[in-house]
Scaffold this motif. Structure first.
Motif, mmCIF file in Angstrom:
data_model
loop_
_atom_site.group_PDB
_atom_site.id
_atom_site.type_symbol
_atom_site.label_atom_id
_atom_site.label_comp_id
_atom_site.label_asym_id
_atom_site.label_seq_id
_atom_site.Cartn_x
_atom_site.Cartn_y
_atom_site.Cartn_z
ATOM 1 N N GLY A 63 -81.952 -26.312 18.789
ATOM 2 C CA GLY A 63 -81.974 -26.434 17.254
ATOM 3 C C GLY A 63 -83.078 -27.212 16.566
ATOM 4 O O GLY A 63 -83.651 -26.556 15.843
ATOM 5 N N TYR A 64 -83.605 -28.281 17.158
ATOM 6 C CA TYR A 64 -84.480 -28.760 16.754
ATOM 7 C C TYR A 64 -86.034 -28.183 16.682
ATOM 8 O O TYR A 64 -86.614 -28.097 15.806
ATOM 9 C CB TYR A 64 -84.742 -30.341 17.111
ATOM 10 C CG TYR A 64 -85.958 -30.936 16.919
ATOM 11 C CD1 TYR A 64 -87.121 -31.173 17.421
ATOM 12 C CD2 TYR A 64 -85.837 -31.545 15.441
ATOM 13 C CE1 TYR A 64 -88.267 -31.746 17.082
ATOM 14 C CE2 TYR A 64 -86.990 -32.561 15.227
ATOM 15 C CZ TYR A 64 -88.153 -32.541 16.145
ATOM 16 O OH TYR A 64 -89.347 -33.332 15.515
ATOM 17 N N SER A 89 -86.213 -25.170 14.586
ATOM 18 C CA SER A 89 -86.387 -25.502 13.325
ATOM 19 C C SER A 89 -87.690 -26.001 13.073
ATOM 20 O O SER A 89 -88.185 -25.462 12.053
ATOM 21 C CB SER A 89 -85.308 -26.461 12.875
ATOM 22 O OG SER A 89 -84.019 -26.016 13.271
ATOM 23 N N ASP A 106 -90.671 -23.916 10.247
ATOM 24 C CA ASP A 106 -91.309 -24.613 9.099
ATOM 25 C C ASP A 106 -92.625 -23.940 8.751
ATOM 26 O O ASP A 106 -93.606 -23.987 9.481
ATOM 27 C CB ASP A 106 -91.360 -25.933 9.344
ATOM 28 C CG ASP A 106 -91.936 -26.914 8.339
ATOM 29 O OD1 ASP A 106 -91.361 -28.028 8.070
ATOM 30 O OD2 ASP A 106 -92.493 -26.469 7.276
#
Ligand SMILES: NC(=O)C1=CN([C@@H]2O[C@H](COP(=O)(O)OP(=O)(O)OC[C@H]3O[C@@H](n4cnc5c(N)ncnc54)[C@H](O)[C@@H]3O)[C@@H](O)[C@H]2O)C=CC1
Ligand SMILES: CC/C=C\C[C@H](O)C(=O)/C=C/C=C/C=C\C=C\[C@@H](O)C/C=C\CCC(=O)O
Length: 222
Positions: A118-119, A122, A126
């Motif tokens: 998830g990190y 994500s 960006d």
């Protein structure tokens, strides 16, 4: 990314998958030298990881697998960021297929690896990556014959609950070699425009791109 002459750091590179990743990168012409002062950095492989579920070990699993990975990623970005004097680069975070499918016999470990997926995806989504020139990719191996797997498997065999189901998951997925995973890793690292890629590697299914592109940032929908 073209690897010839690049500078890479692999955490946990002394054994297991990390050692395989480091050897694979060296074989592709990544330079080998003792870095006395921190020069430029092109690739960071956040590989170091542990698997502990006990009352006295589960927090260490989160600290190393998730918090340590985030700290390494944020530090690498400061060195790679083109808008801050860097030359761009690639961060490859080593998650697990236990970060894609539930692993009931390792909920903390699996939770830490879902966090890595998830990190990392994500960070890739960006829009600032267009300025920093830093790409983020995730590698999700399944069961692989290393010390971590052997130790985890031993612990599993000593637990009586759900052993048959866990053994079935391992049998179904198969146990692959470090070389199998390194093969996928090098394909992921050398892929052009690999920002946001998530690759799974398992004996059962081989190399799979779970998704190739960061999900386009969407305007916040209230
Ligand atoms: N072996 C497997 O079945 C799978 C492994 N993985 C992941 O692959 C990565 C590497 O695992 P393996 O090679 O299997 O394990 P391993 O136990 O053989 O090697 C891990 C290495 O990381 C180092 N390390 C651990 N904590 C550290 C820390 N805080 N700081 C620096 N180094 C540290 C260890 O000393 C060791 O050299 C881990 O993130 C693991 O979760 C993911 C899916 C499957
Ligand atoms: C007993 C060993 C426990 C953990 C050690 C190991 O480090 C680990 O990370 C375990 C991984 C668990 C994998 C579980 C299932 C794997 C299934 C594979 O066949 C493919 C899974 C997913 C591919 C992508 C997808 O289909 O979504």
């Amino acid at each position: 990314m073209k690897l010839q002459g690049k500078v890479a750091i692999v955490t946990g590179g002394a054994q297991g998958l990390g050692r395989g990743f480091a050897q694979g990168l060296l074989g592709k012409g990544v330079i080998k030298k003792v870095i006395k002062e921190f020069g430029g950095l092109d690739i960071l492989v956040n590989n170091a990881g542990v698997n502990g579920e006990e009352p006295e070990t589960w927090r260490r699993t989160i600290q190393i697998n998730l918090i340590g990975m985030i700290e390494g990623t944020r530090l690498a970005e400061t060195y790679m960021d083109k808008s801050a004097g860097g030359r761009g680069g690639l961060v490859v975070n080593i998650a697990s297929t236990a970060g894609l499918v539930p692993m009931f016999h390792g909920p903390v470990y699996s939770g830490s690896k879902y966090g890595v997926v998830g990190y990392t995806t994500s960070m890739a989504a960006d829009p600032k990556t267009l300025e920093t020139g830093v790409s983020y990719a995730t590698l999700c191996p399944a069961f692989t014959a290393t010390e971590l797997f052997e130790e985890s498997h031993e612990t599993l065999l000593n637990n009586n609950t759900g052993l048959d189901l866990a053994a079935k998951q391992i049998t179904d997925a198969g146990i692959q070699t470090v070389a199998d995973v390194v093969n996928g890793f090098l394909q992921l690292v050398e892929a052009d425009d690999n920002n946001g890629f998530v690759m799974a590697v398992s004996k059962q299914k081989g190399i799979q791109y779970v998704h190739r592109r960061p999900r386009k940032p969407r305007a916040n929908k209230l």
